[in-house]
Design an enzyme around this catalytic site. Structure first.
Site, mmCIF file in Angstrom:
data_model
loop_
_atom_site.group_PDB
_atom_site.id
_atom_site.type_symbol
_atom_site.label_atom_id
_atom_site.label_comp_id
_atom_site.label_asym_id
_atom_site.label_seq_id
_atom_site.Cartn_x
_atom_site.Cartn_y
_atom_site.Cartn_z
ATOM 1 N N SER A 39 0.614 -1.251 -0.113
ATOM 2 C CA SER A 39 0.113 -0.228 0.079
ATOM 3 C C SER A 39 0.904 1.316 -0.076
ATOM 4 O O SER A 39 0.273 2.376 -0.270
ATOM 5 C CB SER A 39 -1.098 0.036 0.977
ATOM 6 O OG SER A 39 -0.301 -0.154 2.271
ATOM 7 N N ASP A 326 -2.316 8.320 8.132
ATOM 8 C CA ASP A 326 -3.312 7.527 8.982
ATOM 9 C C ASP A 326 -2.653 6.544 9.791
ATOM 10 O O ASP A 326 -1.436 6.683 9.997
ATOM 11 C CB ASP A 326 -4.228 6.518 7.783
ATOM 12 C CG ASP A 326 -3.431 5.666 6.833
ATOM 13 O OD1 ASP A 326 -2.379 5.308 7.332
ATOM 14 O OD2 ASP A 326 -4.135 5.212 6.061
ATOM 15 N N HIS A 329 0.154 4.678 7.084
ATOM 16 C CA HIS A 329 0.958 5.347 6.031
ATOM 17 C C HIS A 329 1.446 6.828 6.266
ATOM 18 O O HIS A 329 0.613 7.273 7.085
ATOM 19 C CB HIS A 329 -0.004 5.342 4.935
ATOM 20 C CG HIS A 329 -0.686 3.915 4.451
ATOM 21 N ND1 HIS A 329 -1.803 3.513 4.898
ATOM 22 C CD2 HIS A 329 -0.032 2.999 3.969
ATOM 23 C CE1 HIS A 329 -2.042 2.315 4.398
ATOM 24 N NE2 HIS A 329 -0.922 1.846 3.739
#
Length: 361
Positions: A39, A326, A329
């Site tokens: 991600s 978040d 990340h």
């Protein structure tokens, strides 16, 4: 008016494509960048997976992206794949699953195979729902490489050998291990990180076998210091065990890359110490323009790390002074520092060379 049969048209189209490529190459440092990972570099592949829980195609993700819309990037703006492409003079590599595979021009400047929730092992997707593990990402490039051969064997080999193959992966494998009693029964932490290195080596050799020669590999960061880990500690300190094994994995990865360079002709690489730069930023936050290095910008609860970044939660007003977007990340601001360093940074972080040196050689 001259009429063209099918063969003449294909020949004409190929000449046009190659001419276009020659013009682009004047501004590009490499023909293309192909991105593999999780991600941290997913630019939207997971949007195309029907049952994945690891998606970011909703607000507030993308609030600072040029379009001001969520794209599937797990970030407030651009991620490392975007910023690396910019450094190389390339457009952002599009998500592979968005491309028409048989259309050569759609992936001549690169493609991203990265998938949120992906790992070196195939088992990480059970944590996040459906994801594309590294072995499948490499499968996809091998299939794509067969399409590139339509340019002609020599042109395709030249393209692949001069392109950059970028990897940012490994964090999810460690999260999986520490969250799985079964995995901890099967392997000691050392055995597990050693297996991570060996498995990644196999995938690198698969790419080498089809012509890849220039590799960038980002090490695992200080995963014990991200908000979702800090919030588990009453003092909001880092998880020392997770950080320790991230470093052990990185050390094994560096040794493996050095071994491949000594054994494989024309194998060139740059390893980036993501862990080291994250620690440097954390310890010198104000120097880098950050006021907050523990809490997330987007989320709810303690450190904004109890509820993830969903449309109904709040976000910080100034994303540039937060290290984390978040609970997992980094913000675009943090990522910008990371990419600046991996591209032009010193040997303290870039081993044995930085990316600029890698693509200029």
């Amino acid at each position: 008016m001259v009429k063209m049969d099918g063969n003449n048209f294909i020949f004409f189209l190929t000449i046009c494509v190659l001419s276009w490529r020659m013009e682009l190459l004047k501004a590009q440092m490499v023909p293309a960048v192909y991105v593999f990972g999780d991600s941290l570099v997913d630019v939207g592949n997971n949007n195309f997976l029907p049952v994945s829980f690891a998606k970011a195609n909703f607000p507030h993700n993308g609030v600072d992206f040029p379009t001001r819309k969520p794209t599937g990037r797990f970030c407030n703006g651009k991620n490392a794949a975007d910023l690396l492409a910019e450094k190389l003079g390339l457009p952002s590599s599009p998500p592979y699953l968005s491309l028409s595979v048989n259309n050569i021009t759609s992936h001549l400047t690169g493609a991203s195979f990265a998938s949120g929730g992906a790992g070196i092992f195939n088992s990480t997707d059970h944590v996040f729902g459906q994801a594309i593990p590294l072995s499948n990402q490499v499968d996809d490039f091998v299939s794509l490489n067969k399409i590139l051969m339509k340019l002609g064997s020599s042109a395709a080999q030249n393209h692949t050998s001069k392109s950059l193959f970028a990897f940012v992966i490994g964090s999810n494998d460690l999260f999986d291990y520490f969250g799985s009693p079964n995995l901890r029964k099967q392997n000691t932490p050392q055995q597990y990180v050693d297996l991570m290195v060996t498995t990644l080596k196999q995938q690198l050799m698969r790419l080498y076998a089809v012509g890849a020669r220039r590799f960038f590999l980002g090490g695992v960061g200080a995963i014990g210091c991200i908000p979702v880990e800090r919030v588990k500690n009453k003092s909001h300190g880092c998880n020392a065990e997770h950080n320790f094994w991230a470093v052990e994995y990185n050390d094994g990865l560096k040794a493996m890359l050095n071994e491949l360079k000594s054994k494989l002709r024309g194998f060139y690489y740059s390893f980036f110490d993501t862990y080291g730069i994250m620690q440097t930023i954390t310890q010198n936050a104000s120097t880098y323009g950050f006021n907050e290095v523990e809490a997330a910008c987007c989320g709810l609860g303690e450190l904004r790390a109890i509820v993830p970044c969903l449309p109904f939660v709040t976000q910080c007003s100034n994303r540039t002074d937060h290290m984390f977007w978040d609970l997992y990340h980094p913000t675009e601001a943090t990522t910008g520092i990371v990419v600046d360093t991996l591209f032009d940074g010193p040997s303290r972080y870039c081993v044995p060379i930085n990316v600029r040196q890698l693509v200029s050689g």
